[in-house]
Design a protein around this motif. Structure first.
Motif, PDB file in Angstrom:
ATOM      1  N   ARG A   1      -6.300  -4.338   4.522  1.00  0.00           N
ATOM      2  CA  ARG A   1      -7.060  -4.451   3.280  1.00  0.00           C
ATOM      3  C   ARG A   1      -7.661  -3.127   2.898  1.00  0.00           C
ATOM      4  N   HIS A   2      -7.655  -2.853   1.590  1.00  0.00           N
ATOM      5  CA  HIS A   2      -8.398  -1.696   1.114  1.00  0.00           C
ATOM      6  C   HIS A   2      -9.866  -1.999   1.357  1.00  0.00           C
ATOM      7  N   GLY A   3     -10.625  -1.003   1.736  1.00  0.00           N
ATOM      8  CA  GLY A   3     -12.022  -1.192   2.090  1.00  0.00           C
ATOM      9  C   GLY A   3     -12.885  -1.777   0.984  1.00  0.00           C
ATOM     10  N   THR A   4     -12.464  -1.650  -0.264  1.00  0.00           N
ATOM     11  CA  THR A   4     -13.251  -2.190  -1.372  1.00  0.00           C
ATOM     12  C   THR A   4     -12.980  -3.671  -1.625  1.00  0.00           C
ATOM     13  N   ARG A   5     -11.939  -4.210  -1.004  1.00  0.00           N
ATOM     14  CA  ARG A   5     -11.599  -5.631  -1.220  1.00  0.00           C
ATOM     15  C   ARG A   5     -12.348  -6.514  -0.240  1.00  0.00           C
TER      16      ARG A   5
ATOM     17  N   TYR B   1       2.462   1.720  -3.407  1.00  0.00           N
ATOM     18  CA  TYR B   1       1.466   2.156  -4.382  1.00  0.00           C
ATOM     19  C   TYR B   1       1.212   3.659  -4.251  1.00  0.00           C
TER      20      TYR B   1
ATOM     21  N   ALA C   1       0.827  -1.207   0.000  1.00  0.00           N
ATOM     22  CA  ALA C   1       0.000   0.000   0.000  1.00  0.00           C
ATOM     23  C   ALA C   1       0.861   1.258   0.000  1.00  0.00           C
TER      24      ALA C   1
ATOM     25  N   GLU D   1      -8.190   5.756   6.935  1.00  0.00           N
ATOM     26  CA  GLU D   1      -8.498   6.239   5.592  1.00  0.00           C
ATOM     27  C   GLU D   1      -9.333   5.166   4.885  1.00  0.00           C
ATOM     28  N   ASP D   2      -8.881   4.645   3.747  1.00  0.00           N
ATOM     29  CA  ASP D   2      -9.655   3.653   2.996  1.00  0.00           C
ATOM     30  C   ASP D   2      -9.267   2.221   3.342  1.00  0.00           C
ATOM     31  N   TYR D   3      -8.462   2.035   4.365  1.00  0.00           N
ATOM     32  CA  TYR D   3      -7.933   0.707   4.697  1.00  0.00           C
ATOM     33  C   TYR D   3      -8.481   0.188   6.018  1.00  0.00           C
ATOM     34  N   ARG D   4      -8.651  -1.127   6.048  1.00  0.00           N
ATOM     35  CA  ARG D   4      -9.076  -1.828   7.262  1.00  0.00           C
ATOM     36  C   ARG D   4      -7.873  -2.607   7.789  1.00  0.00           C
TER      37      ARG D   4
END
Length: 104
Positions: free
Chosen positions: A91-95, A23, A20, A70-73
């Motif tokens: 994990r990114h929240g969308t995964r 990236y 992450a 932020e966008d991560y769990r």
């Protein structure tokens, strides 16, 4: 004063964090540094408050907890008798999350 909890990053969790940060760093190096510092700070609070995160909604009976940055769990498991928190994954929240295993 209660004994502080030990934090243990599992290899998959550490790899996910590094991925992450790499990236983010491609386009925004300073944002990547801020993100890494924010993760350290949020996870660091688990030393004193290991159960401060909420139960993972997808697997409430697993005992897994999470904090959102932020966008991560950040998914973790409290090892009560060992005074330890194992960071299981980031994990990114969308995964989507896979079902947990019994491995620490």
């Amino acid at each position: 004063m209660p004994r502080r909890t030990t934090l243990v990053w599992t290899r998959p969790a550490l790899d996910a964090l590094l991925d992450a940060v790499r990236y983010i760093k491609r386009d925004k190096p300073l944002a990547a540094e801020r993100f890494a510092a924010l993760i350290r700070a949020k996870v660091g609070r688990l030393r004193q408050y290991p159960e401060s995160g909420r139960l993972v909604a997808e697997f409430p009976a697993s005992g897994l907890r999470e904090i959102v940055v932020e966008d991560y769990r950040i998914i973790y498991r409290v090892q009560q008798g060992r005074n330890r928190v194992d960071i299981v994954t980031l994990r990114h929240g969308t995964r989507q999350l896979e079902p947990p295993t019994d491995a620490p």
